[in-house]
Scaffold this motif. Structure first.
Motif, PDB file in Angstrom:
ATOM      1  N   TYR A 275       0.831  -1.200   0.000  1.00 33.75           N
ATOM      2  CA  TYR A 275       0.000   0.000   0.000  1.00 33.75           C
ATOM      3  C   TYR A 275       0.872   1.260   0.000  1.00 33.75           C
ATOM      4  O   TYR A 275       0.634   2.198  -0.774  1.00 33.75           O
ATOM      5  CB  TYR A 275      -0.921  -0.002   1.223  1.00 33.75           C
ATOM      6  N   LEU A 276       1.892   1.283   0.850  1.00 29.76           N
ATOM      7  CA  LEU A 276       2.762   2.449   0.939  1.00 29.76           C
ATOM      8  C   LEU A 276       3.509   2.691  -0.374  1.00 29.76           C
ATOM      9  O   LEU A 276       3.704   3.833  -0.784  1.00 29.76           O
ATOM     10  CB  LEU A 276       3.757   2.284   2.087  1.00 29.76           C
ATOM     11  N   ARG A 277       3.912   1.620  -1.032  1.00 33.79           N
ATOM     12  CA  ARG A 277       4.587   1.772  -2.320  1.00 33.79           C
ATOM     13  C   ARG A 277       3.634   2.358  -3.362  1.00 33.79           C
ATOM     14  O   ARG A 277       4.005   3.250  -4.136  1.00 33.79           O
ATOM     15  CB  ARG A 277       5.113   0.425  -2.806  1.00 33.79           C
ATOM     16  N   GLU A 278       2.411   1.853  -3.392  1.00 33.10           N
ATOM     17  CA  GLU A 278       1.433   2.339  -4.360  1.00 33.10           C
ATOM     18  C   GLU A 278       1.167   3.829  -4.168  1.00 33.10           C
ATOM     19  O   GLU A 278       0.992   4.569  -5.144  1.00 33.10           O
ATOM     20  CB  GLU A 278       0.132   1.557  -4.234  1.00 33.10           C
ATOM     21  N   ARG A 279       1.175   4.286  -2.918  1.00 33.16           N
ATOM     22  CA  ARG A 279       0.875   5.693  -2.641  1.00 33.16           C
ATOM     23  C   ARG A 279       2.099   6.597  -2.792  1.00 33.16           C
ATOM     24  O   ARG A 279       1.964   7.816  -2.763  1.00 33.16           O
ATOM     25  CB  ARG A 279       0.294   5.848  -1.237  1.00 33.16           C
ATOM     26  N   GLY A 280       3.281   6.019  -2.926  1.00 34.13           N
ATOM     27  CA  GLY A 280       4.481   6.829  -3.152  1.00 34.13           C
ATOM     28  C   GLY A 280       5.292   7.163  -1.918  1.00 34.13           C
ATOM     29  O   GLY A 280       6.137   8.069  -1.960  1.00 34.13           O
ATOM     30  N   TYR A 281       5.088   6.434  -0.817  1.00 36.16           N
ATOM     31  CA  TYR A 281       5.772   6.756   0.431  1.00 36.16           C
ATOM     32  C   TYR A 281       7.128   6.078   0.598  1.00 36.16           C
ATOM     33  O   TYR A 281       7.880   6.444   1.500  1.00 36.16           O
ATOM     34  CB  TYR A 281       4.904   6.356   1.634  1.00 36.16           C
ATOM     35  N   VAL A 282       7.434   5.076  -0.197  1.00 32.75           N
ATOM     36  CA  VAL A 282       8.623   4.260   0.049  1.00 32.75           C
ATOM     37  C   VAL A 282       9.772   4.668  -0.872  1.00 32.75           C
ATOM     38  O   VAL A 282       9.640   4.628  -2.100  1.00 32.75           O
ATOM     39  CB  VAL A 282       8.320   2.765  -0.132  1.00 32.75           C
ATOM     40  N   TYR A 283      10.889   5.034  -0.260  1.00 37.60           N
ATOM     41  CA  TYR A 283      12.125   5.297  -1.002  1.00 37.60           C
ATOM     42  C   TYR A 283      13.105   4.147  -0.816  1.00 37.60           C
ATOM     43  O   TYR A 283      13.719   3.676  -1.755  1.00 37.60           O
ATOM     44  CB  TYR A 283      12.753   6.606  -0.528  1.00 37.60           C
ATOM     45  N   ASP A 284      13.244   3.673   0.423  1.00 44.42           N
ATOM     46  CA  ASP A 284      14.134   2.540   0.693  1.00 44.42           C
ATOM     47  C   ASP A 284      13.707   1.880   2.003  1.00 44.42           C
ATOM     48  O   ASP A 284      13.097   2.514   2.870  1.00 44.42           O
ATOM     49  CB  ASP A 284      15.582   2.993   0.791  1.00 44.42           C
ATOM     50  N   VAL A 285      14.024   0.593   2.134  1.00 42.42           N
ATOM     51  CA  VAL A 285      13.700  -0.188   3.327  1.00 42.42           C
ATOM     52  C   VAL A 285      14.934  -0.995   3.708  1.00 42.42           C
ATOM     53  O   VAL A 285      15.636  -1.511   2.826  1.00 42.42           O
ATOM     54  CB  VAL A 285      12.521  -1.158   3.074  1.00 42.42           C
ATOM     55  N   THR A 286      15.204  -1.126   4.996  1.00 41.56           N
ATOM     56  CA  THR A 286      16.398  -1.879   5.411  1.00 41.56           C
ATOM     57  C   THR A 286      16.264  -3.364   5.106  1.00 41.56           C
ATOM     58  O   THR A 286      17.227  -4.007   4.714  1.00 41.56           O
ATOM     59  CB  THR A 286      16.663  -1.702   6.916  1.00 41.56           C
ATOM     60  N   ASP A 287      15.095  -3.916   5.305  1.00 41.26           N
ATOM     61  CA  ASP A 287      14.848  -5.358   5.094  1.00 41.26           C
ATOM     62  C   ASP A 287      13.375  -5.506   4.724  1.00 41.26           C
ATOM     63  O   ASP A 287      12.532  -5.706   5.593  1.00 41.26           O
ATOM     64  CB  ASP A 287      15.192  -6.137   6.371  1.00 41.26           C
ATOM     65  N   GLU A 288      13.066  -5.427   3.432  1.00 45.97           N
ATOM     66  CA  GLU A 288      11.664  -5.405   3.025  1.00 45.97           C
ATOM     67  C   GLU A 288      10.942  -6.696   3.381  1.00 45.97           C
ATOM     68  O   GLU A 288       9.783  -6.666   3.806  1.00 45.97           O
ATOM     69  CB  GLU A 288      11.540  -5.145   1.523  1.00 45.97           C
ATOM     70  N   ALA A 289      11.625  -7.821   3.242  1.00 50.39           N
ATOM     71  CA  ALA A 289      10.981  -9.096   3.588  1.00 50.39           C
ATOM     72  C   ALA A 289      10.651  -9.137   5.075  1.00 50.39           C
ATOM     73  O   ALA A 289       9.583  -9.627   5.478  1.00 50.39           O
ATOM     74  CB  ALA A 289      11.894 -10.260   3.212  1.00 50.39           C
ATOM     75  N   GLY A 290      11.560  -8.605   5.907  1.00 52.55           N
ATOM     76  CA  GLY A 290      11.311  -8.584   7.346  1.00 52.55           C
ATOM     77  C   GLY A 290      10.171  -7.652   7.713  1.00 52.55           C
ATOM     78  O   GLY A 290       9.332  -7.989   8.557  1.00 52.55           O
ATOM     79  N   VAL A 291      10.131  -6.460   7.091  1.00 53.69           N
ATOM     80  CA  VAL A 291       9.045  -5.524   7.353  1.00 53.69           C
ATOM     81  C   VAL A 291       7.715  -6.109   6.902  1.00 53.69           C
ATOM     82  O   VAL A 291       6.700  -6.007   7.602  1.00 53.69           O
ATOM     83  CB  VAL A 291       9.309  -4.171   6.643  1.00 53.69           C
ATOM     84  N   ARG A 292       7.723  -6.732   5.743  1.00 52.35           N
ATOM     85  CA  ARG A 292       6.494  -7.348   5.215  1.00 52.35           C
ATOM     86  C   ARG A 292       5.972  -8.412   6.180  1.00 52.35           C
ATOM     87  O   ARG A 292       4.780  -8.459   6.490  1.00 52.35           O
ATOM     88  CB  ARG A 292       6.784  -7.956   3.845  1.00 52.35           C
ATOM     89  N   ALA A 293       6.883  -9.252   6.683  1.00 49.92           N
ATOM     90  CA  ALA A 293       6.483 -10.312   7.603  1.00 49.92           C
ATOM     91  C   ALA A 293       5.976  -9.729   8.915  1.00 49.92           C
ATOM     92  O   ALA A 293       5.005 -10.232   9.505  1.00 49.92           O
ATOM     93  CB  ALA A 293       7.660 -11.247   7.857  1.00 49.92           C
ATOM     94  N   ALA A 294       6.621  -8.664   9.393  1.00 47.87           N
ATOM     95  CA  ALA A 294       6.190  -8.028  10.649  1.00 47.87           C
ATOM     96  C   ALA A 294       4.777  -7.485  10.511  1.00 47.87           C
ATOM     97  O   ALA A 294       3.942  -7.641  11.419  1.00 47.87           O
ATOM     98  CB  ALA A 294       7.159  -6.916  11.028  1.00 47.87           C
ATOM     99  N   PHE A 295       4.470  -6.846   9.385  1.00 47.04           N
ATOM    100  CA  PHE A 295       3.122  -6.327   9.154  1.00 47.04           C
ATOM    101  C   PHE A 295       2.092  -7.458   9.093  1.00 47.04           C
ATOM    102  O   PHE A 295       0.950  -7.299   9.537  1.00 47.04           O
ATOM    103  CB  PHE A 295       3.077  -5.519   7.859  1.00 47.04           C
ATOM    104  N   GLU A 296       2.482  -8.591   8.528  1.00 49.96           N
ATOM    105  CA  GLU A 296       1.562  -9.726   8.422  1.00 49.96           C
ATOM    106  C   GLU A 296       1.314 -10.370   9.775  1.00 49.96           C
ATOM    107  O   GLU A 296       0.236 -10.914  10.041  1.00 49.96           O
ATOM    108  CB  GLU A 296       2.130 -10.771   7.453  1.00 49.96           C
ATOM    109  N   HIS A 297       2.321 -10.308  10.649  1.00 50.53           N
ATOM    110  CA  HIS A 297       2.249 -11.026  11.924  1.00 50.53           C
ATOM    111  C   HIS A 297       1.283 -10.393  12.907  1.00 50.53           C
ATOM    112  O   HIS A 297       0.631 -11.077  13.697  1.00 50.53           O
ATOM    113  CB  HIS A 297       3.651 -11.109  12.541  1.00 50.53           C
ATOM    114  N   GLY A 298       1.171  -9.065  12.891  1.00 50.65           N
ATOM    115  CA  GLY A 298       0.280  -8.399  13.848  1.00 50.65           C
ATOM    116  C   GLY A 298       0.562  -6.915  13.887  1.00 50.65           C
ATOM    117  O   GLY A 298       1.392  -6.411  13.131  1.00 50.65           O
ATOM    118  N   PRO A 299      -0.096  -6.175  14.773  1.00 51.78           N
ATOM    119  CA  PRO A 299       0.130  -4.740  14.853  1.00 51.78           C
ATOM    120  C   PRO A 299       1.599  -4.406  15.108  1.00 51.78           C
ATOM    121  O   PRO A 299       2.229  -4.954  16.017  1.00 51.78           O
ATOM    122  CB  PRO A 299      -0.742  -4.304  16.035  1.00 51.78           C
ATOM    123  N   VAL A 300       2.150  -3.533  14.299  1.00 50.66           N
ATOM    124  CA  VAL A 300       3.542  -3.093  14.420  1.00 50.66           C
ATOM    125  C   VAL A 300       3.556  -1.727  15.096  1.00 50.66           C
ATOM    126  O   VAL A 300       2.764  -0.844  14.748  1.00 50.66           O
ATOM    127  CB  VAL A 300       4.205  -3.006  13.031  1.00 50.66           C
TER     128      VAL A 300
END
Length: 337
Positions: free
Chosen positions: A17-42
């Motif tokens: 969602y953030l990428r689609e809206r234009g908020y993302v320039y870089d992420v330290t570990d996209e797979a880790g962030v993605r998994a954290a969001f899937e796991h529960g409230p961050v």
């Protein structure tokens, strides 16, 4: 329904969602962030130093990202830099900032705290079952630090060679010079992240792309001290299609405080967006669904006036309220139609 409501209903991962809206320039570990969001409230945070009595349009990208993530079910922390403002962030600055007093910073924080409440819900439940946002001042833990224990426990994890190689420090050393007090800013910001990780299980720090080095210093400190996993996500530094930095205009800063910039003038800034900027600004600075934005911007030339009017009303309503936005819109149409 708003864009984040639709995304949450569809089960969209916040990083997409953030990428689609234009908020993302870089992420330290996209797979880790993605998994954290899937796991529960961050729990995530973004810092704001209190260098003025008001925030400005240049702060809106990060504020809107926090607001979107809260509406997606996560817990944002707006970190007021009552402590770090006493030092001054050298990032992106060609000269040393003027040192502020504690009294000035406390005065600045009064107005800034009120402005956050227009975008974030500090009670919880305003956007369904959303997590309540937190507003915290880092002066609460930074001002009480003892120098020798801090240097032994935290300072030992930082390499002077690595810090001097950072672009921010490197440029300053080659031009106007860098004071010892500014040199410590990165260490303090990293410690903020460690403190929030320990106390509130905060695992994501966001900021502008100029904060990348400060943010990765925090993720690295958490790994070294706690053996924990934390992440960083930075937004692009937004400029207009003419190359002008967001938050600035010919007449000065575009403040969010109505006493410093009237709702009418604020509305005028948005309604005068260029054709090229309008679709991007609708995604970044409103909660309009993607289908609505595509409909508004599928035209060109004079027909884009409706899209610009919608952008101006939505942005002004978020900052100053619907009544002020409607009044600004009516006044604008009466003057310029």
């Amino acid at each position: 329904m708003t864009a984040p409501e639709l995304a949450r209903q569809a089960g969209t991962n916040p990083i997409d969602y953030l990428r689609e809206r234009g908020y993302v320039y870089d992420v330290t570990d996209e797979a880790g962030v993605r998994a954290a969001f899937e796991h529960g409230p961050v729990t995530l945070y973004n810092g704001y130093d209190a260098t003025a009595t008001s925030l400005h349009v240049g702060n809106l990208v990060s504020i809107m990202m926090l607001a979107n993530l809260q509406r997606l079910g996560h817990r944002p922390i707006a970190l007021a830099g009552g402590g770090t403002s006493l030092i001054g962030d050298p990032s992106g600055k060609s000269t040393e900032r003027m040192l502020l007093t504690e009294e000035t910073i406390d005065t600045n924080l009064i107005g800034i705290k009120e402005q956050f409440g227009r975008y974030l819900d500090f009670e919880g439940g305003r956007f369904g079952d959303n997590q309540p946002a937190l507003l915290i001042n880092n002066a609460d833990w930074l001002l009480g630090l003892s120098l020798i224990p801090f240097l032994r426990d935290i300072g030992k994890h930082f390499s002077v060679n690595e810090m001097l190689a950072a672009e921010t420090y490197k440029v300053r050393l080659e031009t106007t010079g860098l004071s010892f007090i500014e040199f410590n800013y990165r260490v303090l910001q990293a410690f903020d992240y460690l403190h929030l990780f320990r106390e509130l299980d905060c695992t994501l720090q966001t900021g502008g792309s100029d904060q990348w080095g400060n943010i990765t210093a925090g993720t690295d400190l958490i790994r070294r001290v706690e053996g924990g996993k934390a992440y960083g996500l930075v937004t692009p530094l937004i400029t207009t299609s003419t190359g002008q930095k967001m938050g600035k205009s010919e007449s000065g800063a575009l403040w969010l405080d109505a006493n410093l910039l009237s709702p009418f003038d604020y509305y005028q800034f948005w309604v005068n967006s260029t054709d090229e900027d309008t679709p991007r600004f609708l995604r970044l600075f409103t909660f309009l669904p993607e289908d609505r934005i595509r409909d508004l911007t599928s035209v060109s030339g004079e027909a884009l006036r409706e899209a610009k009017s919608v952008l101006a009303w939505e942005a002004t309503a978020l900052t100053h309220g619907a009544d002020a936005a409607t009044q600004a819109q009516e006044t604008s149409r009466a003057l310029f139609s």
